[in-house]
Design a protein around this motif. Structure first.
Motif, PDB file in Angstrom:
ATOM      1  N   HIS A 171      36.040  46.537  39.029  1.00  0.00           N
ATOM      2  CA  HIS A 171      35.469  45.644  38.010  1.00  0.00           C
ATOM      3  C   HIS A 171      34.125  46.213  37.587  1.00  0.00           C
ATOM      4  CE1 HIS A 171      34.356  42.078  35.819  1.00  0.00           C
ATOM      5  NE2 HIS A 171      33.351  41.802  36.636  1.00  0.00           N
ATOM      6  N   ALA A 400      49.668  36.506  33.721  1.00  0.00           N
ATOM      7  CA  ALA A 400      48.688  37.585  33.600  1.00  0.00           C
ATOM      8  C   ALA A 400      48.156  37.620  32.167  1.00  0.00           C
ATOM      9  CB  ALA A 400      49.327  38.919  33.964  1.00  0.00           C
ATOM     10  N   PRO A 401      46.958  38.150  31.957  1.00  0.00           N
ATOM     11  CA  PRO A 401      46.410  38.244  30.597  1.00  0.00           C
ATOM     12  C   PRO A 401      47.334  39.021  29.667  1.00  0.00           C
ATOM     13  CG  PRO A 401      44.688  38.678  32.223  1.00  0.00           C
ATOM     14  CD  PRO A 401      45.985  38.628  32.974  1.00  0.00           C
ATOM     15  N   MET A 404      46.754  42.808  28.997  1.00  0.00           N
ATOM     16  CA  MET A 404      46.986  43.764  30.070  1.00  0.00           C
ATOM     17  C   MET A 404      48.040  44.796  29.654  1.00  0.00           C
ATOM     18  SD  MET A 404      48.256  43.030  33.994  1.00  0.00           S
ATOM     19  CE  MET A 404      50.000  42.826  33.597  1.00  0.00           C
ATOM     20  N   ILE A 418      43.066  45.850  32.316  1.00  0.00           N
ATOM     21  CA  ILE A 418      42.902  44.486  31.791  1.00  0.00           C
ATOM     22  C   ILE A 418      41.546  44.383  31.108  1.00  0.00           C
ATOM     23  CG2 ILE A 418      43.052  42.022  32.340  1.00  0.00           C
ATOM     24  CD1 ILE A 418      44.425  42.804  34.967  1.00  0.00           C
ATOM     25  N   LYS A 421      39.104  41.249  31.311  1.00  0.00           N
ATOM     26  CA  LYS A 421      38.454  41.001  32.598  1.00  0.00           C
ATOM     27  C   LYS A 421      37.672  42.214  33.098  1.00  0.00           C
ATOM     28  CE  LYS A 421      39.925  36.775  33.584  1.00  0.00           C
ATOM     29  NZ  LYS A 421      39.051  35.655  33.998  1.00  0.00           N
ATOM     30  N   LEU A 423      38.783  44.997  34.161  1.00  0.00           N
ATOM     31  CA  LEU A 423      39.430  45.288  35.433  1.00  0.00           C
ATOM     32  C   LEU A 423      40.405  46.457  35.328  1.00  0.00           C
ATOM     33  CD1 LEU A 423      40.492  41.780  36.849  1.00  0.00           C
ATOM     34  CD2 LEU A 423      39.068  43.453  38.061  1.00  0.00           C
ATOM     35  N   ILE A 442      48.581  39.653  40.022  1.00  0.00           N
ATOM     36  CA  ILE A 442      47.631  39.806  38.918  1.00  0.00           C
ATOM     37  C   ILE A 442      46.927  38.484  38.611  1.00  0.00           C
ATOM     38  CG2 ILE A 442      47.379  40.393  36.481  1.00  0.00           C
ATOM     39  CD1 ILE A 442      47.944  42.789  38.286  1.00  0.00           C
ATOM     40  N   LYS A 443      47.676  37.397  38.638  1.00  0.00           N
ATOM     41  CA  LYS A 443      47.110  36.076  38.344  1.00  0.00           C
ATOM     42  C   LYS A 443      45.951  35.746  39.295  1.00  0.00           C
ATOM     43  CE  LYS A 443      48.422  31.156  38.339  1.00  0.00           C
ATOM     44  NZ  LYS A 443      47.606  30.729  39.505  1.00  0.00           N
ATOM     45  N   THR A 446      42.859  38.157  38.697  1.00  0.00           N
ATOM     46  CA  THR A 446      42.147  37.907  37.439  1.00  0.00           C
ATOM     47  C   THR A 446      41.429  36.556  37.449  1.00  0.00           C
ATOM     48  OG1 THR A 446      44.214  37.092  36.441  1.00  0.00           O
ATOM     49  CG2 THR A 446      43.612  39.384  36.025  1.00  0.00           C
ATOM     50  N   GLU A 447      42.017  35.570  38.115  1.00  0.00           N
ATOM     51  CA  GLU A 447      41.345  34.267  38.230  1.00  0.00           C
ATOM     52  C   GLU A 447      40.093  34.339  39.100  1.00  0.00           C
ATOM     53  OE1 GLU A 447      45.078  31.136  37.585  1.00  0.00           O
ATOM     54  OE2 GLU A 447      44.238  31.455  39.599  1.00  0.00           O
TER      55      GLU A 447
END
Length: 450
Positions: A171, A400-401, A404, A418, A421, A423, A442-443, A446-447
């Motif tokens: 990140h 997921a976004p 992505m 991503i 984010k 990421l 991934i969820k 990313t959260e």
């Protein structure tokens, strides 16, 4: 008693007959199995620096490949494999070019060219140099949640389900999570399989930036000049909507398995396939297309040495992916469909290059518009595929976004990018979606990044 012995005799003959029939029908498959096992063994031992035992227990330990028996010659840097003593195949390792499964006509003693590499160390922290990364803590990152999610995709002791080998999460250019399975670490070189396709495509983005190619031009294939295939563009090949026939089946004798384990020149098989759809009307995933593109790339240069040097000189070594090696076929072509090796951290640098739209520490490797191109959904792919990258635009991973996109490889190799984010998430393993719930993976990560 005589009648009983006679029945047994007939039964034995029937069994032998069935075995003969079974071997006859599966003989070509055994050739491919032996080729896979020998190639994978040679690459694991001589590129990955892993033992024969480790490779047998891990990389080659799945049906039906585990039927093959391998013998490795450490001095000659070769591996020989056979199945039940039949269909022996040999793979050799060549410094700079990797391992290749060879046929009886291949001259092992012939001289060969290798890529020129520039591995200059820099006094900068990761990812732009060789020093340790700066000690940075992000207040908006839930480190514990990420660590828990990362740990959850590794098998517990005694399990062999998810078979995750490595996970790295970056990140804002900082490693915020990193974990490896036993026997591996940050220096381990791992095979990306079809993530190599995204490496290959990047060469076209660089040539486009340099003004040396236009991907909207017709593909320069002389065999297509006098039929409907002459309308296929380089872009159609990159987006895999060229409409050519191809069988991408790894559970049988298919175009893909024949190409990878029998063909001398892997750039040719897709060339000779018929057009069964018009360009841009039908999306179909094809490793043959990727290797054809490797051949097109080679023809772009005046010399073979220029072709060998280009990917390393123009971006791989330039962004410090010094562990990467792209293997070649018997004809000397980069196997752009399947055979790039690198450490997890170096694969992450590739993801960061795309996250930063081609800019690497101030130097523009390819134009930002190239990222727009590779992330634009290919027609009829339902939002799942772009220009040799996989997309989530169609919601394949619903939690997921949507922005992505990723380089994907066999057995669940992934470099997820991503942008929303900031990421890059890298995962290596020996099982893909069948073992790991990537949507949840991934969820949760990313959260955890607010």
């Amino acid at each position: 008693m005589k009648r009983f012995k006679k029945i047994l005799g007939y039964g034995f003959i029937v069994i032998i007959g069935l075995l003969v029939v079974a071997i006859f029908w599966n003989y070509p498959k055994l050739t491919i199995l032996s080729g896979y096992s020998a190639k994978n063994m040679a690459s694991s031992v001589f590129i990955g620096n892993r033992s024969v035992e480790f490779t047998d227990i891990n990389d080659n330990n799945f049906a039906p490949v585990n039927l093959a028996d391998d013998q490795v010659n450490m001095t000659k840097k070769s591996a020989v494999a056979s199945v039940f003593g039949l269909n022996e195949r040999k793979a050799i390792y060549r410094e700079g070019l990797g391992s290749v499964v060879i046929d009886d006509d291949f001259d092992e003693n012939a001289s060969y060219l290798i890529p020129n590499r520039s591995k200059i160390k820099t006094n900068l922290p990761f990812p732009y140099g060789d020093l340790s990364q700066k000690d940075t803590v992000f207040s908006a990152v839930d480190y514990q949640k990420i660590a828990n999610m990362v740990s959850s995709v590794f098998d517990k002791e005694g399990e062999s389900i998810q078979k995750t080998r490595a996970v790295l999460v970056i990140h804002k250019d900082q490693i915020i999570a990193e974990k490896y399975a036993d026997g591996l670490d940050e220096n381990s070189v791992l095979l990306g399989w079809s993530m190599t396709k995204s490496i290959l495509a990047t060469n076209y983005g660089i040539l486009q930036k340099q003004g040396k190619i236009d991907i909207n031009d017709k593909a320069p294939i002389k065999e297509w000049e006098d039929d409907e295939r002459k309308e296929i563009t380089i872009s159609n090949l990159l987006q895999m909507n060229c409409g050519l026939e191809w069988d991408e089946d790894y559970g049988s004798i298919s175009d893909a398995t024949t190409m990878l384990y029998l063909d001398k020149d892997m750039t040719k098989p897709q060339i000779y396939k018929e057009a069964i759809h018009k360009p841009n009307e039908y999306w179909y995933y094809s490793s043959g297309v990727s290797n054809l593109l490797s051949g097109v790339l080679r023809e772009h240069f005046d010399s073979y040495q220029e072709y060998l040097d280009f990917p390393y000189r123009e971006f791989i070594d330039k962004i410090g992916m010094h562990s990467m090696l792209i293997e070649t076929d018997m004809a000397g072509n980069y196997v752009g469909s399947s055979y790039a090796w690198a450490t997890v951290r170096d694969w992450a640098k590739f993801g960061l290059l795309y996250l930063h739209k081609g800019n690497w520490n101030g130097e523009q490797i390819f134009n930002p518009e190239w990222v727009d191109y590779v992330t634009t959904p290919t027609a009829t792919s339902e939002g799942d595929y772009g220009g040799h990258f996989w997309l989530n635009a169609g919601g394949f991973y619903p939690d997921a976004p949507k922005d992505m996109y990723s380089a994907n490889g066999f057995q669940g190799q992934r470099v997820f990018i991503i942008p929303s984010k900031d990421l890059v998430i890298v995962r290596f393993g020996l099982v893909g979606d069948a073992g790991v719930d990537f949507n949840r993976f991934i969820k949760e990560i990313t959260e955890a990044v607010k």
